[in-house]
Motif scaffolding. Structure first.
Motif, PDB file in Angstrom:
ATOM      1  N   GLU A 101       0.858  -1.188   0.000  1.00  0.00           N
ATOM      2  CA  GLU A 101       0.000   0.000   0.000  1.00  0.00           C
ATOM      3  C   GLU A 101       0.891   1.233   0.000  1.00  0.00           C
ATOM      4  OE1 GLU A 101      -3.162   0.315  -0.274  1.00  0.00           O
ATOM      5  OE2 GLU A 101      -4.011  -1.638   0.258  1.00  0.00           O
ATOM      6  N   ILE A 102       0.335   2.364  -0.411  1.00  0.00           N
ATOM      7  CA  ILE A 102       1.043   3.630  -0.314  1.00  0.00           C
ATOM      8  C   ILE A 102       0.272   4.545   0.636  1.00  0.00           C
ATOM      9  CG2 ILE A 102       2.095   3.442  -2.591  1.00  0.00           C
ATOM     10  CD1 ILE A 102      -0.018   5.380  -3.652  1.00  0.00           C
ATOM     11  N   ALA A 103       0.985   5.434   1.307  1.00  0.00           N
ATOM     12  CA  ALA A 103       0.357   6.302   2.308  1.00  0.00           C
ATOM     13  C   ALA A 103      -0.023   7.666   1.743  1.00  0.00           C
ATOM     14  CB  ALA A 103       1.293   6.479   3.504  1.00  0.00           C
ATOM     15  N   PHE A 104       0.578   8.056   0.609  1.00  0.00           N
ATOM     16  CA  PHE A 104       0.304   9.355   0.004  1.00  0.00           C
ATOM     17  C   PHE A 104       0.286   9.199  -1.512  1.00  0.00           C
ATOM     18  CE2 PHE A 104       2.651  10.051   3.945  1.00  0.00           C
ATOM     19  CZ  PHE A 104       1.774  10.878   4.637  1.00  0.00           C
ATOM     20  N   THR A 105      -0.469  10.050  -2.185  1.00  0.00           N
ATOM     21  CA  THR A 105      -0.613   9.924  -3.639  1.00  0.00           C
ATOM     22  C   THR A 105       0.711  10.148  -4.371  1.00  0.00           C
ATOM     23  OG1 THR A 105      -1.303  12.257  -3.760  1.00  0.00           O
ATOM     24  CG2 THR A 105      -3.043  10.593  -3.634  1.00  0.00           C
ATOM     25  N   HIS A 106       1.627  10.954  -3.779  1.00  0.00           N
ATOM     26  CA  HIS A 106       2.898  11.200  -4.470  1.00  0.00           C
ATOM     27  C   HIS A 106       3.834   9.990  -4.407  1.00  0.00           C
ATOM     28  CE1 HIS A 106       4.002  12.460  -0.271  1.00  0.00           C
ATOM     29  NE2 HIS A 106       5.072  11.760  -0.590  1.00  0.00           N
ATOM     30  N   GLU A 107       3.432   8.929  -3.680  1.00  0.00           N
ATOM     31  CA  GLU A 107       4.230   7.710  -3.643  1.00  0.00           C
ATOM     32  C   GLU A 107       3.889   6.782  -4.813  1.00  0.00           C
ATOM     33  OE1 GLU A 107       4.942   7.467   1.197  1.00  0.00           O
ATOM     34  OE2 GLU A 107       3.476   6.127   0.255  1.00  0.00           O
ATOM     35  N   MET A 167      -4.160   7.326 -11.569  1.00  0.00           N
ATOM     36  CA  MET A 167      -3.911   8.172 -10.408  1.00  0.00           C
ATOM     37  C   MET A 167      -4.251   7.422  -9.121  1.00  0.00           C
ATOM     38  SD  MET A 167      -5.451  11.966  -9.561  1.00  0.00           S
ATOM     39  CE  MET A 167      -4.720  12.613 -11.067  1.00  0.00           C
ATOM     40  N   ALA A 168      -3.418   7.586  -8.118  1.00  0.00           N
ATOM     41  CA  ALA A 168      -3.610   6.884  -6.848  1.00  0.00           C
ATOM     42  C   ALA A 168      -4.909   7.314  -6.176  1.00  0.00           C
ATOM     43  CB  ALA A 168      -2.430   7.151  -5.923  1.00  0.00           C
ATOM     44  N   ASP A 169      -5.556   6.390  -5.485  1.00  0.00           N
ATOM     45  CA  ASP A 169      -6.795   6.646  -4.758  1.00  0.00           C
ATOM     46  C   ASP A 169      -6.467   7.298  -3.414  1.00  0.00           C
ATOM     47  OD1 ASP A 169      -9.141   6.553  -3.295  1.00  0.00           O
ATOM     48  OD2 ASP A 169      -9.690   4.540  -3.953  1.00  0.00           O
ATOM     49  N   SER A 170      -6.771   8.591  -3.266  1.00  0.00           N
ATOM     50  CA  SER A 170      -6.402   9.328  -2.056  1.00  0.00           C
ATOM     51  C   SER A 170      -7.103   8.782  -0.811  1.00  0.00           C
ATOM     52  CB  SER A 170      -6.727  10.817  -2.218  1.00  0.00           C
ATOM     53  OG  SER A 170      -8.104  11.009  -2.486  1.00  0.00           O
ATOM     54  N   SER A 171      -8.339   8.270  -0.947  1.00  0.00           N
ATOM     55  CA  SER A 171      -9.054   7.730   0.211  1.00  0.00           C
ATOM     56  C   SER A 171      -8.401   6.428   0.688  1.00  0.00           C
ATOM     57  CB  SER A 171     -10.528   7.485  -0.135  1.00  0.00           C
ATOM     58  OG  SER A 171     -10.665   6.526  -1.169  1.00  0.00           O
ATOM     59  N   ARG A 172      -7.907   5.630  -0.237  1.00  0.00           N
ATOM     60  CA  ARG A 172      -7.212   4.398   0.138  1.00  0.00           C
ATOM     61  C   ARG A 172      -5.885   4.722   0.823  1.00  0.00           C
ATOM     62  NH1 ARG A 172      -6.695  -1.031  -3.578  1.00  0.00           N
ATOM     63  NH2 ARG A 172      -5.263  -2.183  -2.212  1.00  0.00           N
ATOM     64  N   CYS A 173      -5.197   5.738   0.312  1.00  0.00           N
ATOM     65  CA  CYS A 173      -3.953   6.180   0.948  1.00  0.00           C
ATOM     66  C   CYS A 173      -4.223   6.633   2.382  1.00  0.00           C
ATOM     67  CB  CYS A 173      -3.333   7.331   0.164  1.00  0.00           C
ATOM     68  SG  CYS A 173      -2.712   6.893  -1.473  1.00  0.00           S
ATOM     69  N   ALA A 174      -5.291   7.417   2.549  1.00  0.00           N
ATOM     70  CA  ALA A 174      -5.630   7.934   3.877  1.00  0.00           C
ATOM     71  C   ALA A 174      -5.963   6.803   4.834  1.00  0.00           C
ATOM     72  CB  ALA A 174      -6.809   8.901   3.762  1.00  0.00           C
TER      73      ALA A 174
END
Length: 226
Positions: A103-109, A115-122
């Motif tokens: 998993e990634i913690a932030f979209t810039h990762e 595009m990365a899912d910001s809610s999943r990162c959060a």
């Protein structure tokens, strides 16, 4: 004391033993954690002898999937295995938690692809916060995994591998640092954890302060001692 964590994606490759031995010698590694060796522990025993280590903890791969190997010098590092599952080996050792979190913690990762899912990162970042651990950061490449290159599409890069630690550990090992080593024989980069820096590195590295440190009950005593 140095630790190496690596999602190998298969440790049975002919070139793997030599590549791992080179990494261990170059970085003076005391503990090796290999994820997804995808082969049985007989290969681990051969690697132990090849690397000059004398102790291991193993969670067997299921067929050709998964597996976790921990290898060490017993005279340098003491490890007590508390429990094991297919996804982790819980040990009592002076070492932070790390590996492939997938998993990634932030979209810039994330770079390339959708595009990365910001809610999943959060959600992932929230889990780390609930566990009261912080990301130790990483020198080297900002991405630790690369996907395949498909025709007419950009290659995907992500920071799936990381090392996290709680506040007590960060205060106890305040010089510890994590480096992402160049990838080889796997789509994941090895992570090197150094508990202590040499003089040259410590002069070049900028100071980092985490606000959460102030909440620790020994924070003021730690400042006075320093």
């Amino acid at each position: 004391m140095n630790f190496l964590i690596w999602n190998t994606r298969g440790a049975a490759k002919r070139e793997f033993g030599g590549a791992l031995k080179s990494l261990v010698r170059k970085n003076n590694v005391d503990i090796i954690v290999l994820l997804e060796p995808r082969t049985q522990s007989g290969v681990c025993n051969k690697l132990l002898k090849k690397l000059g280590y004398d102790s291991s903890a193993v969670e067997e791969a299921v067929g050709f999937a998964g597996g976790i190997w921990i290898m060490r010098h017993s005279k340098r590092v003491e490890i007590v295995v508390i429990s094991k599952t297919a996804q982790l080996i819980h040990c009592n050792v002076k070492m932070p938690s790390g590996g492939d979190f997938n998993e990634i913690a932030f979209t810039h990762e994330n770079k390339g692809g959708v595009m990365a899912d910001s809610s999943r990162c959060a959600k992932f970042a929230s889990v780390l916060d609930e566990c009261k651990v912080t990301d130790m950061g990483c020198d080297g490449s900002p991405f630790t995994w690369q996907g395949p290159k498909w025709a007419n599409l950009d290659r995907i890069f992500k920071r799936l591998d990381r090392v996290v630690a709680n506040l007590d550990w960060r205060i106890m090992c305040d010089e510890a640092r994590v480096s992402s080593l160049p990838g080889l024989l796997s789509d994941h980069n090895p992570l090197l954890i150094k508990l202590f820096e040499d003089d040259k590195d410590s002069r070049m590295r900028p100071f980092q302060f985490f606000a959460v440190w102030q909440e620790h009950h020994l924070f003021n005593d730690f400042l006075k001692a320093k």
